[in-house]
Design a protein around this motif. Structure first.
Motif, mmCIF file in Angstrom:
data_model
loop_
_atom_site.group_PDB
_atom_site.id
_atom_site.type_symbol
_atom_site.label_atom_id
_atom_site.label_comp_id
_atom_site.label_asym_id
_atom_site.label_seq_id
_atom_site.Cartn_x
_atom_site.Cartn_y
_atom_site.Cartn_z
ATOM 1 N N PRO A 72 -2.027 -8.877 9.217
ATOM 2 C CA PRO A 72 -2.949 -7.739 9.095
ATOM 3 C C PRO A 72 -2.852 -7.119 7.697
ATOM 4 N N SER A 117 0.824 -1.219 0.000
ATOM 5 C CA SER A 117 0.000 0.000 0.000
ATOM 6 C C SER A 117 0.853 1.260 0.000
ATOM 7 N N ASP A 119 -12.926 -1.882 4.176
ATOM 8 C CA ASP A 119 -13.077 -0.885 5.239
ATOM 9 C C ASP A 119 -12.767 0.516 4.725
ATOM 10 N N THR A 120 -11.669 0.673 3.993
ATOM 11 C CA THR A 120 -11.278 1.997 3.510
ATOM 12 C C THR A 120 -12.255 2.528 2.471
ATOM 13 N N THR A 144 -3.215 -1.583 -1.629
ATOM 14 C CA THR A 144 -3.467 -2.492 -0.515
ATOM 15 C C THR A 144 -2.170 -3.149 -0.065
ATOM 16 N N ALA A 194 -9.302 -4.929 4.585
ATOM 17 C CA ALA A 194 -8.827 -3.551 4.732
ATOM 18 C C ALA A 194 -9.303 -2.691 3.568
ATOM 19 N N ILE A 226 -3.827 -3.435 5.238
ATOM 20 C CA ILE A 226 -4.119 -2.003 5.275
ATOM 21 C C ILE A 226 -4.342 -1.517 3.858
ATOM 22 N N GLY A 254 -5.987 4.617 5.836
ATOM 23 C CA GLY A 254 -6.366 3.246 6.121
ATOM 24 C C GLY A 254 -6.211 2.882 7.586
ATOM 25 N N ARG A 255 -6.976 1.882 7.995
ATOM 26 C CA ARG A 255 -6.845 1.304 9.334
ATOM 27 C C ARG A 255 -6.286 -0.105 9.192
ATOM 28 N N VAL A 256 -5.501 -0.533 10.169
ATOM 29 C CA VAL A 256 -4.994 -1.904 10.158
ATOM 30 C C VAL A 256 -6.142 -2.851 10.498
ATOM 31 N N MET A 257 -6.394 -3.795 9.596
ATOM 32 C CA MET A 257 -7.484 -4.763 9.766
ATOM 33 C C MET A 257 -6.888 -6.154 9.847
ATOM 34 N N ASP A 258 -7.232 -6.893 10.900
ATOM 35 C CA ASP A 258 -6.688 -8.232 11.114
ATOM 36 C C ASP A 258 -7.828 -9.217 11.318
#
Length: 351
Positions: free
Chosen positions: A338, A114, A225-226, A322, A222, A340, A202-206
């Motif tokens: 994770p 990303s 989400d974004t 990404t 991720a 992002i 972006g947020r860290v998504m796990d």
């Protein structure tokens, strides 16, 4: 100083756009043989780029693309105030060595694949804050250096599952300016130019996935989400964009993304494209799920996306690189991977 307009929880709109003044893309022969081959600025048949190691080859690749982007607008390093750049290697080694000698004040970044979205976002914020009028944003990746860093030495000859992506050997660079590009800019047409008008961090998504050979699956949440937060923060729907480009989800990650968005009643399929799918011909090049790497979205942006925005064929697009945030240490210790994704709103602007 340009005023930043905070939109929603994670997005920023700019009351004055940040203009793309120049861009450049350099790839290796495999990428040159793909569907976008005739669009890249330079195709190098030697994957070593005249160097003795894969890492040095990637450093040379990044230095050359930065120089090419500046040369296309007759700029010198003294004309550029800041450089935001990164790669996939530990301690961003390719970028650190690649930036040496260029002479531009440098911030090294790591956002995995990303990173081009992170670079453009931070470059835009620096310009809006008044820290100069021009920044250079660049990223790179190299198939062999990435395999050596994260997987196996090439001589091992391991079998790749169909969910795996192929790391792009390439580098893309963009120069952003607070002023519209001049008449000699490659990113200016009679109708206008391309500019950044907003971004969504972006947020860290796990989601607990641990398969490094299925990074599309790790990154898709991720991206979802974004994208959904970009729509909510700016009050937009898919119809407000001509295209939404993810970085390198590949064929598997793309399906997961569309399914996740569908659960929120968002149908992105008519306008969604993925840089990792665009860069290779999966029927003839045997890349399995598609392309990946920092250089994937960066080269596709410079070679394919920006010219179409400049021409006015696309009025507004969402660029969403990404990244899978694993390291060889975290993976070997059994940690999850994770993801992002950083989104950048790019629009056609008349000048």
């Amino acid at each position: 100083m340009i005023k930043n307009l905070h939109n929603g929880a994670a997005s920023i709109g700019f009351d004055s756009p940040l203009y793309f003044e120049s861009c450049a893309s350099i790839v290796s022969q495999k990428e040159g043989d793909g569907p976008l081959g005739n669009l890249f600025d330079m195709i190098c048949k030697d994957p070593m780029f005249g160097c003795d190691t894969w890492e040095s080859a990637e450093s040379t690749l990044q230095k050359e693309v930065a120089t090419l982007a500046m040369n296309r607008c007759s700029l010198t390093p003294e004309d550029v105030q800041l450089m935001f750049a990164g790669d996939l290697l530990a301690q961003t080694a390719a970028t650190s060595f690649g930036s040496a000698g260029i002479g531009i004040p440098f911030y090294g970044l790591y956002g995995a694949c990303s990173t081009m979205g992170e670079s453009l976002s931070l470059g835009s914020l620096a310009l809006t804050a008044g820290f100069g009028s021009r920044v250079l944003c660049t990223t790179s990746s190299h198939f062999a250096s990435a395999e050596k860093e994260f997987r196996f030495p090439l001589g091992y000859g391991n079998q790749r599952p169909f969910s795996a992506t192929w790391t792009v050997t390439g580098s893309g660079a963009c120069i952003l300016n607070t002023a519209p590009p001049g008449e000699n800019s490659p990113l200016r047409s009679s109708g206008g130019c391309a500019a950044i008008t907003g971004l969504t961090a972006g947020r860290v998504m796990d989601y607990g996935l641990k398969d490094s050979m299925n990074m599309g699956g790790c990154m898709a949440p991720a991206a979802c989400d974004t994208i959904t937060r970009n729509f909510a923060d700016f009050g937009r729907t898919p119809s407000d964009y001509d295209a939404v480009f993810t970085g390198d989800l590949g064929v598997i990650g793309k399906k997961i993304l569309l399914d996740l968005l569908g659960e929120q009643n968002i149908d992105l399929s008519p306008i969604h494209q993925d840089c990792g799918i665009l860069i290779y011909d999966n029927e003839t090049q045997d890349t399995h799920a598609g392309g990946s790497g920092c250089g994937c979205s960066a080269t596709v942006l410079a070679a394919y996306i920006l010219p179409k925005v400049v021409s006015g064929e696309w009025k507004r697009i969402l660029f969403v690189p990404t990244g899978a945030l694993l390291s060889k240490v975290s993976f070997n210790e059994g940690d999850s991977i994770p993801g992002i994704a950083h989104a950048v709103v790019i629009e056609h602007v008349e000048v």
